[in-house]
Design a protein around this motif. Structure first.
Motif, short mmCIF file in Angstrom:
data_model
loop_
_atom_site.label_atom_id
_atom_site.label_comp_id
_atom_site.label_asym_id
_atom_site.label_seq_id
_atom_site.Cartn_x
_atom_site.Cartn_y
_atom_site.Cartn_z
N LYS A 1 0.83 -1.21 0.00
CA LYS A 1 0.00 0.00 0.00
C LYS A 1 0.86 1.25 0.00
O LYS A 1 0.36 2.37 0.06
N VAL B 1 -2.14 4.71 -12.25
CA VAL B 1 -2.81 3.41 -12.11
C VAL B 1 -3.52 3.07 -13.41
O VAL B 1 -3.71 3.93 -14.27
N ASP C 1 -1.41 -0.69 -10.26
CA ASP C 1 -2.33 -0.61 -9.12
C ASP C 1 -1.94 0.41 -8.08
O ASP C 1 -0.80 0.90 -8.04
N TYR C 2 -2.90 0.66 -7.21
CA TYR C 2 -2.60 1.25 -5.91
C TYR C 2 -3.31 0.34 -4.91
O TYR C 2 -4.55 0.19 -4.99
N GLU D 1 -3.55 -2.78 -4.96
CA GLU D 1 -4.20 -3.82 -5.78
C GLU D 1 -5.43 -3.32 -6.55
O GLU D 1 -6.02 -4.09 -7.32
N ARG D 2 -5.82 -2.07 -6.40
CA ARG D 2 -6.99 -1.57 -7.14
C ARG D 2 -6.58 -0.94 -8.47
O ARG D 2 -5.44 -0.57 -8.65
N TYR D 3 -7.53 -0.79 -9.34
CA TYR D 3 -7.43 -0.05 -10.62
C TYR D 3 -6.68 -0.78 -11.74
O TYR D 3 -6.55 -0.24 -12.82
N ARG D 4 -6.18 -2.00 -11.49
CA ARG D 4 -5.42 -2.68 -12.54
C ARG D 4 -6.25 -2.89 -13.80
O ARG D 4 -5.72 -2.97 -14.90
N ASN D 5 -7.57 -3.02 -13.62
CA ASN D 5 -8.44 -3.35 -14.76
C ASN D 5 -8.88 -2.15 -15.58
O ASN D 5 -9.61 -2.31 -16.55
#
Ligand code: IMP
Length: 175
Positions: free
Chosen positions: A69, A151, A156-157, A159-163
């Motif tokens: 994080k 991102v 990610d940040y 684990e979010r936003y990778r998609n």
């Protein structure tokens, strides 16, 4: 997504990846390549790049300890997953999402050179050249960007936003 500023649209990324693929095809014409993606951020870039390179290619993945994080690197890079095939006498392209301080790439370069490949090139989708601490350069660079936290498109940040299909800047107040 609300509050995120788009830095590169999906179309801009695709156009640039197509150009990089053309460079790779020219440089490696008639040869086999192994793309090695750095988990997890480089997976989408690798998938798009590899599909546009019309050469005899395979791919593999390598894992390193991530920022978690944190926005800043701890300065210590640790291997969490090694490649699954010998790379001796192979043409290897190490595929990374972002070249930032250069600590990760310098470490991975050393790890992969120990396999004695016949050639090792680095492809980085993004280059934060202004943040470099160690003198390492990528052979293929998608875009050079300023010191913003980005991102999307695999990155990610926490684990979010990778998609996200585009690359966005995460405002400091969201970190
Ligand atoms: P370096 O070791 O400082 O070059 O860090 C490289 C790694 O840090 C990248 O592979 C990313 O995983 C991560 N990183 C650096 N900047 C960003 C960013 O803006 N967004 C997401 N991840 C980043």
């Amino acid at each position: 997504m609300a509050d995120l500023r788009v830095l590169f649209t999906h179309e801009q990324i695709q156009r640039r990846v197509e150009e990089l693929a053309a460079e790779v095809e020219r440089d490696f014409a008639g040869r086999k390549i192994i793309f090695i993606g750095v988990l997890k951020g480089a997976t989408i870039f690798l998938a798009d790049l590899a599909r546009r390179v019309r050469l005899d290619a395979t791919f593999d993945f390598i894992g390193v300890s991530s920022y978690g994080k944190e926005k800043q690197t701890s300065g210590v890079v640790r291997l969490t997953k090694d490649v699954e095939q010998p790379l001796t006498a192979c043409n290897v392209i190490l595929v990374e999402d972002i070249l930032d301080t250069g600590l990760t790439m310098t470490y991975l370069r050393k790890v992969l050179l120990a396999h004695q490949p016949s050639c090792l090139k680095i492809a980085a989708l993004l280059d934060k050249a202004c943040r470099r601490v160690l003198p390492i350069k990528a052979d293929y660079v998608g875009f050079t960007i300023p010191d913003d936290f980005v991102v999307g498109y695999g990155m990610d940040y926490a684990e979010r936003y990778r998609n996200l299909p585009e690359i966005c800047v995460l405002p400091p107040e969201m970190i």
